[in-house]
Design an enzyme around this catalytic site. Sequence first.
Site, PDB file in Angstrom:
ATOM      1  N   GLY A 119      13.912  15.951   9.710  1.00 46.37           N
ATOM      2  CA  GLY A 119      14.578  15.269   8.595  1.00 46.37           C
ATOM      3  C   GLY A 119      15.249  16.266   7.668  1.00 46.37           C
ATOM      4  O   GLY A 119      15.446  17.435   8.034  1.00 46.37           O
ATOM      5  N   ASP A 120      15.538  15.820   6.437  1.00 50.12           N
ATOM      6  CA  ASP A 120      16.328  16.691   5.548  1.00 50.12           C
ATOM      7  C   ASP A 120      15.636  18.017   5.230  1.00 50.12           C
ATOM      8  O   ASP A 120      16.295  19.059   5.203  1.00 50.12           O
ATOM      9  CB  ASP A 120      16.785  15.957   4.279  1.00 50.12           C
ATOM     10  CG  ASP A 120      15.759  14.995   3.738  1.00 50.12           C
ATOM     11  OD1 ASP A 120      14.581  15.098   4.136  1.00 50.12           O
ATOM     12  OD2 ASP A 120      16.115  14.149   2.904  1.00 50.12           O
ATOM     13  N   GLY A 121      14.303  18.002   5.030  1.00 51.34           N
ATOM     14  CA  GLY A 121      13.589  19.249   4.730  1.00 51.34           C
ATOM     15  C   GLY A 121      13.674  20.222   5.891  1.00 51.34           C
ATOM     16  O   GLY A 121      13.989  21.413   5.724  1.00 51.34           O
ATOM     17  N   THR A 122      13.421  19.708   7.095  1.00 54.26           N
ATOM     18  CA  THR A 122      13.456  20.539   8.313  1.00 54.26           C
ATOM     19  C   THR A 122      14.868  21.078   8.559  1.00 54.26           C
ATOM     20  O   THR A 122      15.042  22.257   8.909  1.00 54.26           O
ATOM     21  CB  THR A 122      12.998  19.695   9.527  1.00 54.26           C
ATOM     22  OG1 THR A 122      11.704  19.170   9.233  1.00 54.26           O
ATOM     23  CG2 THR A 122      12.942  20.496  10.803  1.00 54.26           C
ATOM     24  N   THR A 142      14.473  10.426  11.087  1.00 50.79           N
ATOM     25  CA  THR A 142      13.636   9.863  10.025  1.00 50.79           C
ATOM     26  C   THR A 142      13.687   8.344  10.130  1.00 50.79           C
ATOM     27  O   THR A 142      14.745   7.772  10.418  1.00 50.79           O
ATOM     28  CB  THR A 142      14.069  10.249   8.596  1.00 50.79           C
ATOM     29  OG1 THR A 142      13.369   9.411   7.670  1.00 50.79           O
ATOM     30  CG2 THR A 142      15.536  10.088   8.328  1.00 50.79           C
ATOM     31  N   ILE A 143      12.563   7.715   9.877  1.00 50.97           N
ATOM     32  CA  ILE A 143      12.586   6.245   9.886  1.00 50.97           C
ATOM     33  C   ILE A 143      13.368   5.727   8.689  1.00 50.97           C
ATOM     34  O   ILE A 143      13.840   4.598   8.692  1.00 50.97           O
ATOM     35  CB  ILE A 143      11.160   5.638   9.896  1.00 50.97           C
ATOM     36  CG1 ILE A 143      10.412   5.946   8.601  1.00 50.97           C
ATOM     37  CG2 ILE A 143      10.377   6.071  11.119  1.00 50.97           C
ATOM     38  CD1 ILE A 143       9.221   5.015   8.369  1.00 50.97           C
ATOM     39  N   ASP A 144      13.497   6.553   7.639  1.00 49.02           N
ATOM     40  CA  ASP A 144      14.171   6.092   6.410  1.00 49.02           C
ATOM     41  C   ASP A 144      15.684   5.915   6.586  1.00 49.02           C
ATOM     42  O   ASP A 144      16.325   5.265   5.760  1.00 49.02           O
ATOM     43  CB  ASP A 144      13.933   7.087   5.270  1.00 49.02           C
ATOM     44  CG  ASP A 144      12.498   7.073   4.776  1.00 49.02           C
ATOM     45  OD1 ASP A 144      11.697   6.297   5.315  1.00 49.02           O
ATOM     46  OD2 ASP A 144      12.188   7.850   3.849  1.00 49.02           O
ATOM     47  N   GLY A 187      10.725   4.254   2.406  1.00 47.43           N
ATOM     48  CA  GLY A 187      12.102   4.417   1.926  1.00 47.43           C
ATOM     49  C   GLY A 187      12.025   5.105   0.585  1.00 47.43           C
ATOM     50  O   GLY A 187      11.929   4.450  -0.445  1.00 47.43           O
ATOM     51  N   ARG A 283      -0.272 -11.577  -3.464  1.00 46.11           N
ATOM     52  CA  ARG A 283      -0.987 -10.594  -2.650  1.00 46.11           C
ATOM     53  C   ARG A 283      -0.042  -9.471  -2.245  1.00 46.11           C
ATOM     54  O   ARG A 283       1.175  -9.674  -2.137  1.00 46.11           O
ATOM     55  CB  ARG A 283      -1.547 -11.252  -1.377  1.00 46.11           C
ATOM     56  CG  ARG A 283      -2.621 -12.280  -1.639  1.00 46.11           C
ATOM     57  CD  ARG A 283      -3.932 -11.628  -2.076  1.00 46.11           C
ATOM     58  NE  ARG A 283      -4.999 -12.603  -2.146  1.00 46.11           N
ATOM     59  CZ  ARG A 283      -5.343 -13.300  -3.221  1.00 46.11           C
ATOM     60  NH1 ARG A 283      -4.661 -13.147  -4.344  1.00 46.11           N
ATOM     61  NH2 ARG A 283      -6.354 -14.155  -3.184  1.00 46.11           N
TER      62      ARG A 283
HETATM   63  O1  F6P Z   1      10.521  10.464   5.419  1.00 43.84           O
HETATM   64  C1  F6P Z   1       9.839   9.409   5.977  1.00 43.84           C
HETATM   65  C2  F6P Z   1       8.640   9.021   5.178  1.00 43.84           C
HETATM   66  O2  F6P Z   1       8.084   8.089   6.017  1.00 43.84           O
HETATM   67  C3  F6P Z   1       8.864   8.497   3.765  1.00 43.84           C
HETATM   68  O3  F6P Z   1       9.386   7.218   3.657  1.00 43.84           O
HETATM   69  C4  F6P Z   1       7.481   8.614   3.183  1.00 43.84           C
HETATM   70  O4  F6P Z   1       7.534   8.690   1.786  1.00 43.84           O
HETATM   71  C5  F6P Z   1       7.004   9.887   3.775  1.00 43.84           C
HETATM   72  O5  F6P Z   1       7.673  10.037   5.015  1.00 43.84           O
HETATM   73  C6  F6P Z   1       5.517   9.965   3.966  1.00 43.84           C
HETATM   74  O6  F6P Z   1       5.178  11.183   4.554  1.00 43.84           O
HETATM   75  P1  F6P Z   1       3.707  11.701   4.912  1.00 43.84           P
HETATM   76  O7  F6P Z   1       2.726  10.654   4.522  1.00 43.84           O
HETATM   77  O8  F6P Z   1       3.709  11.985   6.360  1.00 43.84           O
HETATM   78  O9  F6P Z   1       3.493  12.937   4.140  1.00 43.84           O
END
Ligand code: F6P
Length: 371
Positions: A119-122, A142-144, A187, A283
Amino acid sequence: MISKNISRIGILTGGGDAPGLNAVIRAVVKVAIQEYGLSVVGFLNGFSGLINNQSRELKESDVIGILPRGGTILGTTNRDNPFHFPMEKNGNIEYVDVSDRIHKNLKDLRIDALIIVGGDGTLAIAKKLHDSGIKLIGVPKTIDNDIYSTDQTFGFDTALTTATEAIDKLHTTAESHHRVMVLEVMGRNAGWIALSAGIAGGADVILIPEIPYNIELVVEKITQRTKQDKQFSIVVVAEGAAPIHGSVTIQRLVKDSFEPVRLGGISNKIAGEIEAITGKETRVTILGHLQRGGSPTPYDRILATRYGAAAINFLMAGKLGHMVCLNGTEIKAIMLDKVVGGQRRIPLDLELLNTARQLGISLGQKKTVID
Ligand code: F6P
């Protein structure tokens, strides 16, 4: 022109996992071996394996049966940034640049180039490694679905399917009990999962990070439904959504992570407010890491396979320091410089947002239809 300087490559998966990582690994291994006669090494646990020299050869026999499997056979982590690596010195932790270890390990293993899936960090770290002289190409994950410069990341479609199934299930119990159900989905910076699953699942309220919400307008929608004798409502909220004049809900801080802030819990706040104002039983379901797990959908398997194959093809064609991306229906390569630092958030004039408004879905803001 095919690069003659590359005969052995490495691959790693970094950051949070996403369904389809194994499909990328499989495609990379198959195309590298069958099409170009390369040998492939897999680094374990993201940059950790690259820094600490933990790897294994990947042959075609190693990727048999992994296409439908979630997760990553190589392991992953969102820690271990080689440019900001924690080391103990005299009882204290100091952060140092250990990228020279990576150069040495690659030399020792005779690896000519890397494929970095993340993802963006990598990808930001991949860019720095490329700037330091390492030949590489990135693959967005990334799933986001919020990586800049690509129309879609693999993993998103699977997460969307999981979230939609959750809304379908919440519908039946909400209807039976005449309750409000608040579903929190992932997200962090972008509301693609919330918006898409909300539309696909027929939610009544969708709250996303891009649109700060007004709780009174959320409640107004629920009250309006009650008046129309619709005694239940479904609210879908992205973890990164925030009220107007408010801020995101932080669950915890993860030390040494590329993205230290972990969001979560906004749904509890919203449900409490809905219940207090409307008196309706409410809920909460927080879907969490279920969205990251499971077998990738056919769409994600295909996209991940296309990305993996394209990564090798672009690498061999000399497109170094690039990321493979989806542009419309075509796979292309874009310079990592253009990707890093950006974010693919939902544009406020997106047709799907307008469709949501026209369907009467509340986005927690005043209804303004954008032409
Ligand atoms: O970047 C994807 C993501 O699923 C985000 O939506 C979420 O905030 C984060 O990763 C959670 O990451 P982890 O629990 O693996 O540290």
